[in-house]
Each structure stands twice: as structure tokens, then as C-alpha cells.
Design a protein around this motif. Structure first.
Motif, PDB file in Angstrom:
ATOM      1  N   THR A  38      23.506  38.882  60.856  1.00  0.00           N
ATOM      2  CA  THR A  38      23.319  39.769  59.703  1.00  0.00           C
ATOM      3  C   THR A  38      23.913  39.180  58.429  1.00  0.00           C
ATOM      4  OG1 THR A  38      25.365  40.982  60.156  1.00  0.00           O
ATOM      5  CG2 THR A  38      23.309  41.854  61.125  1.00  0.00           C
ATOM      6  N   ALA A  58      27.729  47.287  65.725  1.00  0.00           N
ATOM      7  CA  ALA A  58      26.665  48.292  65.760  1.00  0.00           C
ATOM      8  C   ALA A  58      26.324  48.772  64.357  1.00  0.00           C
ATOM      9  CB  ALA A  58      27.081  49.463  66.643  1.00  0.00           C
ATOM     10  N   LEU A  59      27.325  48.937  63.542  1.00  0.00           N
ATOM     11  CA  LEU A  59      27.103  49.392  62.169  1.00  0.00           C
ATOM     12  C   LEU A  59      26.325  48.354  61.368  1.00  0.00           C
ATOM     13  CD1 LEU A  59      27.748  51.651  60.150  1.00  0.00           C
ATOM     14  CD2 LEU A  59      29.834  50.411  59.582  1.00  0.00           C
ATOM     15  N   ARG A  62      22.488  48.166  62.149  1.00  0.00           N
ATOM     16  CA  ARG A  62      21.734  49.407  62.009  1.00  0.00           C
ATOM     17  C   ARG A  62      20.369  49.146  61.397  1.00  0.00           C
ATOM     18  NH1 ARG A  62      24.449  48.024  57.925  1.00  0.00           N
ATOM     19  NH2 ARG A  62      23.928  48.573  55.815  1.00  0.00           N
ATOM     20  N   PRO A  63      19.394  49.979  61.734  1.00  0.00           N
ATOM     21  CA  PRO A  63      18.069  49.837  61.116  1.00  0.00           C
ATOM     22  C   PRO A  63      18.149  50.193  59.643  1.00  0.00           C
ATOM     23  CG  PRO A  63      18.000  51.358  62.988  1.00  0.00           C
ATOM     24  CD  PRO A  63      19.426  51.001  62.745  1.00  0.00           C
ATOM     25  N   THR A  64      17.394  49.499  58.839  1.00  0.00           N
ATOM     26  CA  THR A  64      17.406  49.780  57.408  1.00  0.00           C
ATOM     27  C   THR A  64      16.203  50.569  56.993  1.00  0.00           C
ATOM     28  OG1 THR A  64      16.351  47.672  56.975  1.00  0.00           O
ATOM     29  CG2 THR A  64      18.731  47.759  56.791  1.00  0.00           C
TER      30      THR A  64
END
Length: 64
Positions: A38, A58-59, A62-64
């Protein structure tokens, strides 16, 4: 879409597997992989607990 999801899962598996082979614990390997993919970076990771590292990973994923 399925191809992209499969490619991402393969990349995550390779990253986690690679970090694990380098001697990192599973939570560290997951964290480092997600932070790398990321481009969030991982300075200060030494201050996080294992749960904190997993939460951060996980944060960041996340899906955007």
C-alpha cells in the motif's frame, strides 16, 4: 475482476511467505507485506503489539 483479485491474493501470499522465511512472525509478515504493497511505509512498527500491527494492516488494506 477475478483475475485482479487472484493476482492480489498471490502477491499477498508471496509477500507474507517471503517475510516469514526471513524470520518474521506471521503478524509481522502480514503487516510488512500490507505496508509495502500500500506504500504506507512501516516506520515505528517496533512499538506496535501484534494486534496493533494486524489492525494497522487491515486498516491500510481497506477498500477505497
Amino acid at each position: 475482476m477475478l483475475l485482479a483479485a487472484s493476482a492480489l491474493l498471490a502477491l499477498l501470499a508471496c509477500g507474507v511467505g517471503g517475510y516469514a522465511r526471513l524470520g518474521f512472525s506471521l503478524p509481522d509478515a502480514i503487516y510488512l507485506t500490507v505496508m509495502t504493497l500500500t506504500t504506507e511505509g512501516f516506520s515505528g512498527a517496533d512499538r506496535l503489539s501484534e494486534a496493533g500491527k494486524l489492525f494497522t494492516a487491515a486498516l491500510a488494506a481497506r477498500p477505497t
